[in-house]
Scaffold this motif. Sequence first.
Motif, PDB file in Angstrom:
ATOM      1  N   TYR A   1      11.114  -0.306 -12.255  1.00 38.75           N
ATOM      2  CA  TYR A   1      10.792  -0.244 -10.582  1.00 38.75           C
ATOM      3  C   TYR A   1      10.334  -1.288 -10.005  1.00 38.75           C
ATOM      4  O   TYR A   1       9.549  -1.385  -9.401  1.00 38.75           O
TER       5      TYR A   1
ATOM      6  N   HIS B   1       7.751  -4.112  -5.161  1.00 36.27           N
ATOM      7  CA  HIS B   1       7.760  -4.966  -4.185  1.00 36.27           C
ATOM      8  C   HIS B   1       7.398  -4.149  -2.858  1.00 36.27           C
ATOM      9  O   HIS B   1       6.967  -4.723  -1.904  1.00 36.27           O
TER      10      HIS B   1
ATOM     11  N   ARG C   1      11.883  -2.177  -7.237  1.00 35.83           N
ATOM     12  CA  ARG C   1      11.904  -2.320  -5.912  1.00 35.83           C
ATOM     13  C   ARG C   1      10.713  -1.775  -5.504  1.00 35.83           C
ATOM     14  O   ARG C   1      10.199  -2.037  -4.393  1.00 35.83           O
ATOM     15  N   GLU C   2       9.948  -0.682  -6.202  1.00 33.79           N
ATOM     16  CA  GLU C   2       8.678  -0.179  -5.678  1.00 33.79           C
ATOM     17  C   GLU C   2       7.712  -1.307  -5.872  1.00 33.79           C
ATOM     18  O   GLU C   2       6.560  -1.141  -5.073  1.00 33.79           O
TER      19      GLU C   2
END
Length: 325
Positions: free
Chosen positions: A315, A320, A317-318
């Motif tokens: 994850y 960030h 993306r999460e």
Amino acid sequence: MIRHKRSIHEKAQSPLYKKLESGECSHYFERGPHSIGCLTKLWTDVGCNEEAHLSPTKRPDFWTDFDILTVGEVREWMAGLPDHSGFTYNPNCQVDDECFPGRATVFTSEGNRKSMSELRVGDRVLALDSHGELVFSEVILWLDRRPSAEELYILLTTEDYSEPLSLSADHVTFIAPSNRTAATFSTMIPVFAKDLQPGHLIHRYDPATGSLVARRVTNVQETKDLGAYAPLTVEGNLIVDGHLVSCYALQCRQYLAHLPFAPYRFLHTLRSYIPLFENVFPVQQEQEDEGMHWYASAWYQVGQWFRYPFGKTCYPRELHLYHYP
């Protein structure tokens, strides 16, 4: 590997090395065949772990190519294996220990706090169930337990709280999308401790309200501590040092980590209700054992066979998106 074998054979042609065959590491210029005892001594001398992938006790076939080298040359080759850069490691030589230190504490159903060194199989500790409710969940086994080990840990400090959370780099905890999001497994994002930065929100237990609240990480640092403990609860998570953490490491997808232990949880249920199973699989023996539990070790080995990317960041993306520096 082809280049490696060629370099070995090139050295073997040198007249500087006389072949001695005691195999017991009697001196630096002794040539093989080297005994497993000799290789294991050299292996541990350079800082490699006997449980690692290329350990002489685990892969004696690998080391037959080294019989044409001297003790000194074998040791020199082994010395290049350990990774001393911090929280990374070389699985061929090192074991990534995923635990909590002995001084880390849990909340028990008896109304007190216990350190990991005091915790016992059968104790019930505060955890989060699948419905997002705090419950006392039974410790059913030690995934790993090494009281005398000195290990490297990450120390996480959260806002307005004096007690930091200590856990190993690849151990899993959970970040919250915001400080208003309820602590449920549908909203929490499991991440490795090594990926946390100041500004991430993790879940902390609030005794005043009896609930979990999202609090900002304010500091991340490295520390060495005594003891390595990894208890497994029925729920697969627990509150350690006042913060919600997974029982698992290396695999940050909680459902994939929890699923392989379903048979063992079923066995635990049978053992709890049928005396025969309690006699055949006594809890006391598991409590006394040190090291990684055989069942956890077996599943880890299966993952290695299939080249599963243990420890790879999940994850990103999460991580960030839900970072609030």
